[in-house]
Design a protein around this motif. Structure first.
Motif, short mmCIF file in Angstrom:
data_model
loop_
_atom_site.label_atom_id
_atom_site.label_comp_id
_atom_site.label_asym_id
_atom_site.label_seq_id
_atom_site.Cartn_x
_atom_site.Cartn_y
_atom_site.Cartn_z
N LYS A 95 0.83 -1.20 0.00
CA LYS A 95 0.00 0.00 0.00
C LYS A 95 0.86 1.25 0.00
CE LYS A 95 -3.67 2.33 2.62
NZ LYS A 95 -4.53 2.25 3.83
N ASN A 96 1.88 1.27 0.86
CA ASN A 96 2.76 2.44 0.94
C ASN A 96 3.57 2.64 -0.34
OD1 ASN A 96 1.93 3.08 3.56
ND2 ASN A 96 3.49 1.77 4.51
N ALA A 97 3.88 1.51 -1.01
CA ALA A 97 4.62 1.60 -2.27
C ALA A 97 3.69 1.85 -3.45
CB ALA A 97 5.41 0.31 -2.49
N LYS A 98 2.38 1.88 -3.18
CA LYS A 98 1.36 2.11 -4.20
C LYS A 98 1.46 1.07 -5.32
CE LYS A 98 1.04 7.05 -3.22
NZ LYS A 98 1.14 8.43 -3.76
N LEU A 99 1.58 -0.19 -4.91
CA LEU A 99 1.67 -1.29 -5.86
C LEU A 99 0.40 -2.13 -5.82
CD1 LEU A 99 5.33 -2.46 -5.16
CD2 LEU A 99 4.53 -1.06 -7.07
N ASP A 100 -0.07 -2.50 -6.98
CA ASP A 100 -1.28 -3.33 -7.09
C ASP A 100 -0.85 -4.80 -7.14
OD1 ASP A 100 -3.83 -4.24 -7.44
OD2 ASP A 100 -3.87 -3.86 -9.60
N ALA A 101 -1.12 -5.53 -6.08
CA ALA A 101 -0.73 -6.95 -6.02
C ALA A 101 -1.61 -7.66 -5.01
CB ALA A 101 0.74 -7.08 -5.63
N ASN A 102 -1.69 -8.98 -5.14
CA ASN A 102 -2.45 -9.82 -4.21
C ASN A 102 -1.50 -10.51 -3.25
OD1 ASN A 102 -5.00 -9.29 -5.45
ND2 ASN A 102 -4.48 -10.76 -7.06
N VAL A 103 -1.94 -10.67 -2.01
CA VAL A 103 -1.13 -11.33 -0.99
C VAL A 103 -1.86 -12.58 -0.51
CG1 VAL A 103 -0.04 -11.14 1.28
CG2 VAL A 103 -0.12 -9.15 -0.24
N ASN A 104 -1.23 -13.72 -0.69
CA ASN A 104 -1.79 -14.99 -0.22
C ASN A 104 -0.89 -15.53 0.89
OD1 ASN A 104 -3.92 -15.14 -2.21
ND2 ASN A 104 -2.34 -15.61 -3.70
N GLN A 113 -0.19 -21.14 6.40
CA GLN A 113 0.68 -21.59 7.49
C GLN A 113 0.86 -23.10 7.42
OE1 GLN A 113 -0.24 -20.04 11.40
NE2 GLN A 113 0.70 -21.79 12.42
N GLU A 114 2.12 -23.53 7.43
CA GLU A 114 2.46 -24.95 7.43
C GLU A 114 3.32 -25.22 8.66
OE1 GLU A 114 4.36 -25.80 3.74
OE2 GLU A 114 2.62 -25.25 2.52
N LYS A 115 2.65 -25.74 9.72
CA LYS A 115 3.32 -25.98 11.00
C LYS A 115 3.93 -24.67 11.50
CE LYS A 115 4.09 -30.89 10.21
NZ LYS A 115 5.07 -32.00 10.15
N ASN A 116 5.25 -24.58 11.64
CA ASN A 116 5.85 -23.36 12.18
C ASN A 116 6.41 -22.45 11.08
OD1 ASN A 116 7.99 -25.05 11.50
ND2 ASN A 116 9.33 -24.20 13.09
N LEU A 117 5.88 -22.59 9.86
CA LEU A 117 6.32 -21.75 8.74
C LEU A 117 5.12 -21.02 8.14
CD1 LEU A 117 8.52 -20.87 6.70
CD2 LEU A 117 7.87 -22.87 5.32
N ILE A 118 5.25 -19.69 8.05
CA ILE A 118 4.24 -18.87 7.40
C ILE A 118 4.76 -18.49 6.02
CG2 ILE A 118 3.02 -16.66 7.42
CD1 ILE A 118 2.98 -16.80 10.45
N LYS A 119 4.03 -18.90 4.98
CA LYS A 119 4.43 -18.61 3.61
C LYS A 119 3.58 -17.46 3.07
CE LYS A 119 6.04 -23.21 2.25
NZ LYS A 119 5.88 -24.31 1.25
N VAL A 120 4.27 -16.39 2.66
CA VAL A 120 3.59 -15.22 2.10
C VAL A 120 3.93 -15.15 0.62
CG1 VAL A 120 3.29 -12.73 2.24
CG2 VAL A 120 3.84 -14.03 4.31
N SER A 121 2.90 -15.24 -0.21
CA SER A 121 3.11 -15.19 -1.66
C SER A 121 2.48 -13.92 -2.21
CB SER A 121 2.48 -16.43 -2.32
OG SER A 121 2.59 -16.35 -3.73
N ILE A 122 3.31 -13.10 -2.88
CA ILE A 122 2.84 -11.86 -3.47
C ILE A 122 2.75 -12.05 -4.98
CG2 ILE A 122 3.29 -9.39 -3.75
CD1 ILE A 122 5.08 -9.57 -1.26
N GLU A 123 1.56 -11.79 -5.53
CA GLU A 123 1.34 -12.03 -6.95
C GLU A 123 0.88 -10.73 -7.62
OE1 GLU A 123 -1.46 -15.17 -7.17
OE2 GLU A 123 -0.13 -16.66 -6.29
N GLY A 124 1.57 -10.39 -8.69
CA GLY A 124 1.26 -9.17 -9.42
C GLY A 124 2.52 -8.64 -10.08
N GLU A 125 2.42 -8.29 -11.35
CA GLU A 125 3.61 -7.85 -12.09
C GLU A 125 4.24 -6.61 -11.46
OE1 GLU A 125 2.73 -7.36 -16.19
OE2 GLU A 125 2.22 -9.47 -16.52
N GLU A 126 3.42 -5.73 -10.91
CA GLU A 126 3.96 -4.50 -10.32
C GLU A 126 4.85 -4.80 -9.13
OE1 GLU A 126 1.12 -1.54 -9.36
OE2 GLU A 126 0.20 -1.50 -11.36
N ALA A 127 4.56 -5.90 -8.43
CA ALA A 127 5.33 -6.22 -7.22
C ALA A 127 6.73 -6.73 -7.53
CB ALA A 127 4.58 -7.27 -6.40
N ALA A 128 6.98 -7.08 -8.79
CA ALA A 128 8.29 -7.62 -9.16
C ALA A 128 9.43 -6.65 -8.83
CB ALA A 128 8.32 -7.97 -10.64
#
Length: 214
Positions: free
Chosen positions: A80-89, A92-107
């Motif tokens: 939001k602060n970077a003003k980028l249009d992207a989705n965040v998925n 949680q797998e046991k003690n690991l949180i996986k954050v996946s950012i999808e969107g060309e702008e986020a590259a």
């Protein structure tokens, strides 16, 4: 996290103490600041503190924010602060949180060889620890599957260099890499009969060495 229970007790503080004991037996790892208290029935001391005395009834709810939500909100605020249009998925797998950012702008947040991405991952982990100092969660942040593509590229590179080392019997020192990338190459070559791998130097100037096994 929304979990509630109703308790009868002489005082609100006793009700809180009892609730904490019950919640933490369920491994919720909460403290008093994580609780919201609603007085359903006020306690009464009765006549002379004996006749007609009545315990109070309290509804106590855990309002502690889940670590997976902390991670999601932190990364979404960066976008939001970077003003980028992207989705965040986030999963949680046991003690690991996986954050996946999808969107060309986020590259643009990947950075040179993933340096900016690694910084986002590091800061997200700090955000978790700030909220919950006893957190044992690890965080993995990825953008447009960069990490899997980078891993595939590193494995190919490792095998290519290993073949060269076998052929020439000369040691090769690779470019500086972060711990994650060094582990990928160590793992790719750990069963190779002709070379050994080890790291030298101090981060961030730590590199991996591929040496002919004599």
């Amino acid at each position: 996290m929304k979990k509630s229970l109703e308790l009868k007790s002489k005082t609100q503080q006793e009700a809180i103490a009892s609730a904490l004991e019950k919640f933490n037996k369920e491994n919720l790892n909460v403290v008093e600041g994580d609780l919201e208290v609603e007085v359903l029935e006020t306690p009464s001391k009765g006549f002379l503190g004996l006749i007609g005395s009545r315990e109070g009834t309290y509804k106590i709810t855990v309002v502690k924010e889940e670590e997976i939500d902390i991670a999601r909100n932190f990364v979404e605020n960066i976008l939001k602060n970077a003003k980028l249009d992207a989705n965040v998925n986030v999963v949680q797998e046991k003690n690991l949180i996986k954050v996946s950012i999808e969107g060309e702008e986020a590259a643009c947040l990947i950075g040179r060889r993933g340096e900016t991405l690694d910084s986002i991952q590091f800061l997200t982990g700090l955000a978790l620890n700030k909220i919950n100092k006893d957190s044992h969660m690890r965080v993995l942040v990825d953008i447009e599957n960069y990490r899997s593509k980078r891993e595939e590229s590193l494995v190919k590179y490792a095998n290519k260099v290993a073949r060269d080392v076998k052929k020439t019997k000369r040691t090769r020192k690779l470019d500086y890499m972060n711990p994650y990338e060094r582990r990928i190459i160590h793992s790719a070559l750990q069963n190779d009969k002709y070379v050994i791998t080890y790291s030298e130097g101090t981060d961030p100037y730590r590199r991996l060495v591929i040496e002919y096994k004599r």
